[in-house]
Write a protein that holds these residues in place. Sequence first.
Motif, PDB file in Angstrom:
ATOM      1  N   TYR A  32      -5.020  -6.147   3.785  1.00  0.00           N
ATOM      2  CA  TYR A  32      -5.908  -6.666   4.806  1.00  0.00           C
ATOM      3  C   TYR A  32      -5.891  -5.783   6.048  1.00  0.00           C
ATOM      4  CZ  TYR A  32      -7.160 -11.141   2.702  1.00  0.00           C
ATOM      5  OH  TYR A  32      -7.705 -12.107   1.907  1.00  0.00           O
ATOM      6  N   ARG A  99      -9.464  -9.425   7.544  1.00  0.00           N
ATOM      7  CA  ARG A  99     -10.447  -9.192   6.497  1.00  0.00           C
ATOM      8  C   ARG A  99      -9.819  -8.295   5.444  1.00  0.00           C
ATOM      9  NH1 ARG A  99     -15.210  -5.064   7.502  1.00  0.00           N
ATOM     10  NH2 ARG A  99     -14.788  -4.849   5.273  1.00  0.00           N
ATOM     11  N   PHE A 105     -10.888  -1.812  10.544  1.00  0.00           N
ATOM     12  CA  PHE A 105     -12.291  -2.131  10.815  1.00  0.00           C
ATOM     13  C   PHE A 105     -12.475  -2.743  12.201  1.00  0.00           C
ATOM     14  CE2 PHE A 105     -13.633  -1.369   6.535  1.00  0.00           C
ATOM     15  CZ  PHE A 105     -12.577  -1.732   5.728  1.00  0.00           C
ATOM     16  N   THR A 107     -15.476  -4.519  12.686  1.00  0.00           N
ATOM     17  CA  THR A 107     -16.406  -5.620  12.428  1.00  0.00           C
ATOM     18  C   THR A 107     -16.153  -6.225  11.047  1.00  0.00           C
ATOM     19  OG1 THR A 107     -18.040  -4.120  11.472  1.00  0.00           O
ATOM     20  CG2 THR A 107     -18.211  -4.549  13.831  1.00  0.00           C
ATOM     21  N   GLY A 108     -16.881  -7.300  10.745  1.00  0.00           N
ATOM     22  CA  GLY A 108     -16.865  -7.867   9.406  1.00  0.00           C
ATOM     23  C   GLY A 108     -15.675  -8.748   9.085  1.00  0.00           C
ATOM     24  N   TYR A 109     -15.055  -9.329  10.095  1.00  0.00           N
ATOM     25  CA  TYR A 109     -13.865 -10.151   9.869  1.00  0.00           C
ATOM     26  C   TYR A 109     -14.250 -11.559   9.404  1.00  0.00           C
ATOM     27  CZ  TYR A 109     -10.875  -6.490  11.468  1.00  0.00           C
ATOM     28  OH  TYR A 109     -10.189  -5.310  11.545  1.00  0.00           O
ATOM     29  N   ASP A 110     -13.501 -12.026   8.402  1.00  0.00           N
ATOM     30  CA  ASP A 110     -13.823 -13.289   7.750  1.00  0.00           C
ATOM     31  C   ASP A 110     -12.936 -14.450   8.197  1.00  0.00           C
ATOM     32  OD1 ASP A 110     -14.046 -11.136   5.034  1.00  0.00           O
ATOM     33  OD2 ASP A 110     -15.787 -12.142   5.903  1.00  0.00           O
TER      34      ASP A 110
END
Length: 122
Positions: A32, A99, A105, A107-110
């Motif tokens: 992760y 993520r 990263f 962006t794009g974290y869940d």
Amino acid sequence: QVQLVESGGGLVQPGGSLTLSCAPSGRTFNMYAVAWFRQAPGKEREFVAAVSWNLGNTNYTDSAKGRFTISRDIAKSTVYLQMNSLKPDDTAVYYCAARAGLRAFTTGYDYWGQGTQVTVSS
């Protein structure tokens, strides 16, 4: 599913330091990326810093470079955000996020923690 538990927020004077912690509940951060975001009153949530759990690569927003350090303790399965030379503009709710992936990263974290308040004031 990843549940994140944050701690370490509080009130600090300008120029002071604070360390935030983030740990996963029920699993590790293996494979992760983990990041810190913040949201000040009346503003959008913004990226602060990220770390690749497996590779250790890091990424910072410009305002954090030189003052904040994101790190990981593999034995404790915890990510830290060491914040130095804090300014009133750093006042915000700080969120830990995760993520899947090997890069640091931005962006794009869940998965998100509940947030911890950081207030910089004299």
